[in-house]
Design an enzyme around this catalytic site. Sequence first.
Site, PDB file in Angstrom:
ATOM      1  N   ASN A 151       0.621  -1.259   0.171  1.00  0.00           N
ATOM      2  CA  ASN A 151       0.204  -0.081   0.082  1.00  0.00           C
ATOM      3  C   ASN A 151       0.764   1.309   0.125  1.00  0.00           C
ATOM      4  O   ASN A 151       0.213   2.167  -0.492  1.00  0.00           O
ATOM      5  CB  ASN A 151      -1.094  -0.140   1.124  1.00  0.00           C
ATOM      6  CG  ASN A 151      -0.503   0.215   2.352  1.00  0.00           C
ATOM      7  OD1 ASN A 151       0.747  -0.415   2.744  1.00  0.00           O
ATOM      8  ND2 ASN A 151      -0.972   0.947   3.523  1.00  0.00           N
ATOM      9  N   GLU A 249       4.971  -3.835  12.085  1.00  0.00           N
ATOM     10  CA  GLU A 249       3.968  -2.741  12.256  1.00  0.00           C
ATOM     11  C   GLU A 249       2.671  -3.591  11.527  1.00  0.00           C
ATOM     12  O   GLU A 249       2.863  -3.778  10.211  1.00  0.00           O
ATOM     13  CB  GLU A 249       4.388  -1.389  11.585  1.00  0.00           C
ATOM     14  CG  GLU A 249       5.634  -0.885  12.569  1.00  0.00           C
ATOM     15  CD  GLU A 249       5.109  -0.595  14.203  1.00  0.00           C
ATOM     16  OE1 GLU A 249       3.779  -0.323  13.986  1.00  0.00           O
ATOM     17  OE2 GLU A 249       5.776  -0.460  14.906  1.00  0.00           O
ATOM     18  N   CYS A 283      -2.758   2.209   6.588  1.00  0.00           N
ATOM     19  CA  CYS A 283      -2.742   1.547   7.896  1.00  0.00           C
ATOM     20  C   CYS A 283      -3.303   2.615   8.887  1.00  0.00           C
ATOM     21  O   CYS A 283      -3.919   2.434   9.870  1.00  0.00           O
ATOM     22  CB  CYS A 283      -1.577   1.087   8.498  1.00  0.00           C
ATOM     23  SG  CYS A 283      -0.252   2.242   8.176  1.00  0.00           S
TER      24      CYS A 283
HETATM   25  P1  NAD Z   1       0.437  -8.799   4.056  1.00  0.00           P
HETATM   26  O1  NAD Z   1       0.402  -9.129   5.358  1.00  0.00           O
HETATM   27  O2  NAD Z   1      -0.796  -9.561   3.283  1.00  0.00           O
HETATM   28  O3  NAD Z   1       1.799  -8.993   3.403  1.00  0.00           O
HETATM   29  C1  NAD Z   1       2.637  -8.161   3.887  1.00  0.00           C
HETATM   30  C2  NAD Z   1       4.411  -8.768   3.176  1.00  0.00           C
HETATM   31  O4  NAD Z   1       4.217  -9.769   3.960  1.00  0.00           O
HETATM   32  C3  NAD Z   1       4.097  -8.909   1.670  1.00  0.00           C
HETATM   33  O5  NAD Z   1       5.509  -8.603   1.096  1.00  0.00           O
HETATM   34  C4  NAD Z   1       3.729 -10.412   1.677  1.00  0.00           C
HETATM   35  O6  NAD Z   1       4.215 -11.143   0.732  1.00  0.00           O
HETATM   36  C5  NAD Z   1       4.548 -10.837   3.078  1.00  0.00           C
HETATM   37  N1  NAD Z   1       4.218 -12.161   3.461  1.00  0.00           N
HETATM   38  C6  NAD Z   1       2.928 -13.010   3.244  1.00  0.00           C
HETATM   39  N2  NAD Z   1       3.132 -14.159   3.996  1.00  0.00           N
HETATM   40  C7  NAD Z   1       4.243 -14.261   4.681  1.00  0.00           C
HETATM   41  C8  NAD Z   1       4.759 -15.201   5.505  1.00  0.00           C
HETATM   42  N3  NAD Z   1       4.103 -16.198   5.776  1.00  0.00           N
HETATM   43  N4  NAD Z   1       5.887 -14.734   6.004  1.00  0.00           N
HETATM   44  C9  NAD Z   1       6.730 -13.610   5.827  1.00  0.00           C
HETATM   45  N5  NAD Z   1       6.076 -12.679   5.192  1.00  0.00           N
HETATM   46  C10 NAD Z   1       4.888 -12.895   4.292  1.00  0.00           C
HETATM   47  O7  NAD Z   1      -0.282  -7.465   3.806  1.00  0.00           O
HETATM   48  P2  NAD Z   1      -0.545  -6.333   2.703  1.00  0.00           P
HETATM   49  O8  NAD Z   1      -1.930  -7.026   2.404  1.00  0.00           O
HETATM   50  O9  NAD Z   1       0.638  -6.324   1.758  1.00  0.00           O
HETATM   51  O10 NAD Z   1      -0.524  -4.970   3.379  1.00  0.00           O
HETATM   52  C11 NAD Z   1      -1.797  -4.474   3.931  1.00  0.00           C
HETATM   53  C12 NAD Z   1      -1.640  -4.554   5.502  1.00  0.00           C
HETATM   54  O11 NAD Z   1      -0.644  -3.821   5.885  1.00  0.00           O
HETATM   55  C13 NAD Z   1      -2.983  -3.751   6.282  1.00  0.00           C
HETATM   56  O12 NAD Z   1      -3.407  -4.722   7.568  1.00  0.00           O
HETATM   57  C14 NAD Z   1      -2.156  -2.442   6.580  1.00  0.00           C
HETATM   58  O13 NAD Z   1      -2.680  -2.030   7.863  1.00  0.00           O
HETATM   59  C15 NAD Z   1      -0.921  -2.884   6.804  1.00  0.00           C
HETATM   60  N6  NAD Z   1       0.027  -1.863   6.894  1.00  0.00           N
HETATM   61  C16 NAD Z   1       0.543  -1.250   8.207  1.00  0.00           C
HETATM   62  C17 NAD Z   1       1.483  -0.331   8.282  1.00  0.00           C
HETATM   63  C18 NAD Z   1       1.850   0.167   9.424  1.00  0.00           C
HETATM   64  O14 NAD Z   1       2.998   0.855   9.440  1.00  0.00           O
HETATM   65  N7  NAD Z   1       1.471  -0.154  10.587  1.00  0.00           N
HETATM   66  C19 NAD Z   1       1.610   0.309   7.000  1.00  0.00           C
HETATM   67  C20 NAD Z   1       1.110   0.004   5.774  1.00  0.00           C
HETATM   68  C21 NAD Z   1       0.427  -1.091   5.905  1.00  0.00           C
END
Ligand code: NAD
Length: 482
Positions: A151, A249, A283
Amino acid sequence: MPPASGIYVDGEWVESSTGETTGVEDPATGETVGEIHVASASDAERAIEAAVGAQAEWAATPGPERGAILRRTGELLAERKDGVAETLTREEGKTLAEASGEVQRAVDIFHYYGEKAREIGGTVKAASSSEKRLRTEKEPLGTVSLITPWNYPIAIPAWKLAPALATGNTAVLKPATVAPGPSRAIVECLAEAGLPAGVANYVTGSGSELGPVLTEHEDVDGVSFTGSTVVGTGVYQSAAADMKRVQCEMGGKNPTVVAPSADFEAAVEAVGAGAFGVTGQACTACSRAVVHEDVYDEFVSAVADYAESLTVGSGLDDVDMGPHVTADELESTLEYVDIARDEGATLVTGGGRPSDDDAAAGHFVEPTVFADVESDMRIAREEVFGPVLAVIEVSDLDEAIAVANDVEFGLSASIFTQDLSETHAFTDRVEAGVAKVNEKTTGLELHVPFGGYKGSSTNTYREQGDAAIDFFTSTKTVYLNY
Ligand code: NAD
């Protein structure tokens, strides 16, 4: 020139060992606009080995030299800003103005940590003997895995990579498979700026294939993850199993409280911008407006007008809001609309897909406002990650704060008020890593800590500012007798 895709290992753009690629889709049109190489677990291992091999020399490189490479990276990224912003919009969907702001953020982050690299040091303290010196020194963790979501596909990789490298770590970056182009541009700029081979490596592919290697490999010393709470929880458990330093995060359900004394128009504007900016896929997006009964009806009507005033379309056109990033994300938002209706919330505006023909091919959804939301409804508790605002009525500040805190998340929270006591009561009592007064929940300064409370974060270390330097370094205390 590097190929248009590929993984970057030990200073070379190479094909992944699987030989497989997968397309990157424009969420506004459904067209394929790029591809990624699907890396395997063994590719991730090679990337880690390359990073480990480069670490000692990079750590021994003087901070000012490391910083010069980061600042040069910022300059190169700035030169490519328009193209990278367009890639970001084509892959992730946010508007060109939003994408351009995000690329600039990445540029600023590289300049900031480029300067910081000069300052990394320690402290000197008075010792218990006049012939003793006591000081602390910061040393790099070693090799770190950086796992990022789609995102903010350039800002988040930048705010992890830049401090990791500034402090003398080497890194393997794994961006989300959706919208990988912007972070690839960072790696290209780092290489062009003279980063030695192996210092930053870049692997693309499935999280479930690469994640276990990146989080469990014995030579990885730290893991910085941003993404969903469900994935982050697993990352934390596997990375912490052998005592790696880890920060995750994760999601949010961010409230804005609107008090009777608020500058009403400013509050409506901030809630609208916080809820519908970047298609609600932040987020820190405002997903709950917690509004005092004295201004509730007027607020619901004004925020619905705000939502209806927004134009929705391809982020490359002159619109206010782009599409959802994928069909799955769109589907999930539409499911939450049904859930909210079934729970008894009142749909005030939006709730569906735009009706015009141009929108049919893309993952578009209307900016949506629900009123009469109760704090125990799922629409008030779960992260929707779309442009959906739940408005909740309260009768005083105590109730507002209780509602604001009544979720598993605690990332960003804001209040609109002109009352000083309310300001202090809110910032003291709200359970959130970011508390704002008279400002939207989204939007962060890059030189102050960022992170959440409760289910939004492992709450181990913050990101950004000096907090990122702390995360990526170990402290050694030196007792020196002479
Ligand atoms: P996601 O958790 O699906 O994926 C995040 C990353 O993790 C991707 O690179 C994905 O390929 C990887 N991933 C997936 N499975 C994994 C595993 N088993 N082990 C290690 N890595 C793995 O999240 P998303 O859909 O890409 O992003 C949206 C989410 O991110 C929302 O919940 C949003 O709130 C959160 N977000 C948080 C912040 C923050 O700073 N708090 C900032 C931006 C987005």
